[in-house]
Write an enzyme that holds these catalytic residues in place. Sequence first.
Site, mmCIF file in Angstrom:
data_model
loop_
_atom_site.group_PDB
_atom_site.id
_atom_site.type_symbol
_atom_site.label_atom_id
_atom_site.label_comp_id
_atom_site.label_asym_id
_atom_site.label_seq_id
_atom_site.Cartn_x
_atom_site.Cartn_y
_atom_site.Cartn_z
ATOM 1 N N PRO A 26 41.992 36.857 35.031
ATOM 2 C CA PRO A 26 41.324 38.067 34.526
ATOM 3 C C PRO A 26 40.461 37.861 33.281
ATOM 4 O O PRO A 26 40.734 38.413 32.211
ATOM 5 C CB PRO A 26 42.503 38.994 34.238
ATOM 6 C CG PRO A 26 43.600 38.058 33.828
ATOM 7 C CD PRO A 26 43.433 36.839 34.695
ATOM 8 N N CYS A 27 39.390 37.094 33.423
ATOM 9 C CA CYS A 27 38.485 36.909 32.292
ATOM 10 C C CYS A 27 37.794 38.220 31.917
ATOM 11 O O CYS A 27 37.253 38.349 30.812
ATOM 12 C CB CYS A 27 37.460 35.814 32.588
ATOM 13 S SG CYS A 27 36.463 36.075 34.053
ATOM 14 N N HIS A 28 37.828 39.209 32.822
ATOM 15 C CA HIS A 28 37.234 40.515 32.514
ATOM 16 C C HIS A 28 38.010 41.252 31.424
ATOM 17 O O HIS A 28 37.512 42.228 30.858
ATOM 18 C CB HIS A 28 37.176 41.383 33.779
ATOM 19 C CG HIS A 28 38.513 41.587 34.438
ATOM 20 N ND1 HIS A 28 39.023 40.709 35.373
ATOM 21 C CD2 HIS A 28 39.457 42.560 34.288
ATOM 22 C CE1 HIS A 28 40.203 41.140 35.786
ATOM 23 N NE2 HIS A 28 40.492 42.257 35.133
#
Length: 282
Positions: A246-248
């Site tokens: 989850p780099c978001h």
Amino acid sequence: MDTQEQLTFSRIAQAIEYIQVNFQQQPTLEEVAEKVHLSPFHFQRLFSEWAGTSPKKFLQYISLEHAKKLLQNSHTSLVETAYQTGLSGTSRLHDLFITIEGMTPGEYKNGGNNLLINYSFAESPFGNLIVASTPKGICYMAFQEDETQAFAELQAKFPNANFSRKLDILQQNALFIFQHDWNKLPQIKLHLKATEFQLKVWEALLKIPMGNLSTYGSIAEQIEKPYACRAVGTAIGSNPVAFLIPCHRVIQSSGAIGGYMWGSTRKKAIIGWEGAKINAVS
């Protein structure tokens, strides 16, 4: 996506962008609906079906003010807030169900020579994507509407690998993530080409609970490299597995959403969608 679904996705993305830019004015349902050329009733229904919440509630999760609240309104430190474990239900998704195994030099030597990769295309709430796997786990997942371009980008990652268009059980397990019943997810295994530093950064991302946000500086602290914020940012930007890693959930320390490999509007949408899901079960 068919033509109508693509149009709906485009309109919802446009609505999110409009709300983001004008959040301080708190635009009404009628105003936003007019911007995307829909009646208020039709827009409300489409938005709620797509995002799982109303446009009004969605606003608080994609605005910069909300991002700042997530970072500032904690009674614990930023690192503790971002990396709390022990939570029940969906917030423990990544910490419990996703594991990373780094490829050995021999597995990706010479551009993936002798590496067997299956790939397929799928739909998600955030657009079409390509997902690829080796016998050991998911090696690539990316949002891309054009299948030809999507496969070309996968080939560029592993130019000498052997590819087969096939949906296997590893890919199916990964795609279950979009079905929302996350307490029943099978374990998702990732098999990634990366340096030791990149793997540490990506593993740190997996510890950010759903519905929470962190910063580049916090990730650097987590991996005990507090002065490596720029290198951390580069590693986050090179994440080869959209959504699962989850780099978001990483934003700028100022509260600004920041960039995203698959588009800032999509990043805002995912943050809002996750926030809405957590709010719905809280």
